[in-house]
Design an enzyme around this catalytic site. Structure first.
Site, PDB file in Angstrom:
ATOM      1  CD  GLU A 163      -2.918   0.974   2.405  1.00  0.00           C
ATOM      2  OE1 GLU A 163      -3.766   1.874   2.537  1.00  0.00           O
ATOM      3  OE2 GLU A 163      -2.801   0.030   3.206  1.00  0.00           O
ATOM      4  N   GLY A 202      -8.135   4.796   7.098  1.00  0.00           N
ATOM      5  CA  GLY A 202      -9.030   4.608   8.228  1.00  0.00           C
ATOM      6  C   GLY A 202      -8.443   3.733   9.313  1.00  0.00           C
ATOM      7  CB  ALA A 203      -7.583   0.377   9.589  1.00  0.00           C
ATOM      8  CB  SER A 204      -2.861   1.196   8.263  1.00  0.00           C
ATOM      9  OG  SER A 204      -3.162   1.296   6.879  1.00  0.00           O
ATOM     10  CB  THR A 205      -0.776   6.261   8.986  1.00  0.00           C
ATOM     11  OG1 THR A 205      -0.278   7.396   8.273  1.00  0.00           O
ATOM     12  CG2 THR A 205       0.183   5.933  10.113  1.00  0.00           C
ATOM     13  CD  GLN A 206      -0.376   2.705   4.786  1.00  0.00           C
ATOM     14  OE1 GLN A 206      -0.773   2.052   5.740  1.00  0.00           O
ATOM     15  NE2 GLN A 206      -1.187   3.506   4.095  1.00  0.00           N
TER      16      GLN A 206
END
Length: 498
Positions: A163, A202-206
């Protein structure tokens, strides 16, 4: 008179030679513009799904700078992971947007249009806690996608690293940092560095960026070869640090601090805002499951009232990070290695929406960490009525901006370590041109091999050397024609004098 007779055939001769050379030049791509090819990607995020339709000229599949966003459609309802208890509904939820794609793409192109679905952190979390439900959701989604007249290529759960890297590819592709089409009719590599990419879902950050430093954790290193050029990229995805999961974790900390009483104050909500919160809405997630109270009842409700305490909210959000553990030479947070930041960055998804709210609703600029900190405090100090008056159309999200703004501030400064100098290198953007920035385009480009590893298709139109020769010849002919005309004019005057 004799000079005029000799000069005219000479001029006609040069024009004839010019015409022959024009016919002999190896001209390509001068026919009518070809039809377009299309590709469809469904971005199945944790909170919602979006369908993107891309298009590119049909005879330029291996070139770049030509893929554009043709159309998009937001799927109604939650993300596909929210249908764990009713998998068929996950597939049915996609039909409206798939029908939109059917009408948006020319019918003759339907069988040739690749169709992909990539699921992100919401499905990663579901797969961790209930792999059987995850498989059933993907099966239901696959059955729906196969029923449409496109070339279905698969539905899968993306890793966090995929992602991040695909988002980085999308941003740099759209901004023509890999390769660019020049006015002379050739592809060339612009002499500028790539941009880092930061995505807040919404559930993760990259976070993903190119680096020349050693990457001490092998799982965070990705080596790419695009257009014959190698890129060493650092990437990491922080699960449970997406916007929606951060809000759940914040509520869990507030409840724990309040002793799970039937009513309590929430410092991250504005004064005047009140809502009943079900324990199940907070703890029905792998990100908060370990924090359940001993006497847990998913249907129990707690009456929560906002106190608008900016300092108290920041302390709670800060407690979500672990800054005191690191087994590497340097870390971001939670013991994760991160090399020194380098270059410019582009921040999209919820990063953009948060900063855009600060710009457009709060009327504040965000050019430094201090600006972002002050803006977060300003939001937290505003009452519910004041916020509602400023942005009534955002009523469902208004109460959360205090916590999210503080989270973005802490993530970028204490987490990723942007300081007064480097923070100005972040551009908060939703799109590049008319195309949304995210992982979807990079994913499609990768799976359709539209970004080759080796150099390909760098020439377009006639050969550059041929154009130079043609221009020189044209100038010569013009000069000779002018000389001939001058001689004719002079000869006419001499005859008139005689």
């Amino acid at each position: 008179m004799a000079r005029r007779v000799v000069a005219l055939p000479l001029l006609l001769c040069f024009i004839g030679v010019l015409g022959i050379l024009l016919l002999c030049l190896p001209v390509r791509d001068l026919r009518e513009p070809p039809a377009f090819k299309y590709g469809v990607v469904l971005d199945a995020g944790s909170s919602h799904t979006a369908l993107f339709i891309y298009k590119w000229p049909a005879d330029k599949e291996n070139d770049t700078g030509i893929v554009s966003q043709h159309d998009m459609c937001d799927v109604e309802g939650g993300g596909i992971s929210s249908y764990a208890d009713n998998p068929p509904a996950a597939g049915n939820s996609l039909k409206q947007c798939l029908n939109h794609a059917v009408s948006s793409i020319p019918k003759e192109r339907h069988p040739l249009t690749p169709l992909y679905l990539g699921a992100t952190a919401g499905m990663r979390l579901l797969n961790l806690t209930n792999p059987q439900a995850s498989d059933k959701v993907l099966s239901a989604v696959t059955a729906t996608l196969k029923s449409f007249p496109f070339d279905f290529r698969g539905a899968k759960i993306l890793s966090g690293e995929d992602e991040g890297v695909f988002g980085w590819v999308t941003a740099n592709y759209l901004l023509e940092n890999f390769i660019k089409y020049g006015w002379i009719g050739q592809w060339f590599r612009p002499k500028k560095p790539t941009l880092g990419a930061m995505d807040l879902g919404g559930a993760s950050t990259q976070i993903t960026f190119e680096t020349q430093e050693p990457i001490e954790s092998p799982q965070n290193e990705v080596t790419l070869r695009l257009y014959g050029q190698p890129y060493k990229v650092y990437t990491h995805s922080f699960l449970c640090y997406g916007r929606d999961q951060v809000l759940r974790r914040m509520l869990s900390r507030v409840m724990k601090a309040g002793g799970y009483k039937s009513s309590m104050l929430n410092p991250c909500w504005p004064k005047g805002y009140q809502r009943n919160v079900l324990l199940g809405d907070v703890y029905d997630s792998p990100c908060t499951a370990d924090e359940k109270p001993e006497s847990y009842d998913s249907q129990r409700a707690i009456a929560m009232t906002g106190s608008g305490d900016a300092a108290g909210c920041r302390l709670i959000v800060d407690s979500l990070f672990k800054f005191n553990i690191c087994s590497f030479s340097r870390c971001s947070f939670d013991g994760v290695f991160q090399p020194k930041l380098s270059g410019n960055f582009i921040a999209f998804s919820a990063f953009f929406y948060t900063v855009d709210f600060i710009h457009t609703v709060m009327k504040r600029r965000v050019a430094s960490p201090d600006d972002l900190s002050a803006a977060a405090e300003d939001i937290c100090n505003a009452t519910w009525d004041e916020l509602l008056q400023k942005a009534p159309q955002q009523k469902t999200r208004l109460a959360d901006y205090c916590a999210v703004a503080n989270f973005v501030y802490l993530l970028t400064t204490k987490g990723y370590r942007f300081d007064e100098n480097s923070f100005s290198n972040i551009a908060f953007q939703k799109k590049a041109g008319d195309t949304s920035i995210g992982w979807a385009l990079g994913y499609m480009l990768n799976l359709t091999n539209m970004i080759p590893a080796d150099e390909a298709g760098f020439l377009k139109g006639t050969n550059y050397g041929s154009w130079i020769a043609l221009v020189l010849l044209f100038v010569t002919v013009i000069l000779m024609a002018l000389v001939s005309g001058f001689c004719l004019l002079r000869s006419s005057k001499e005859h008139g004098t005689m």
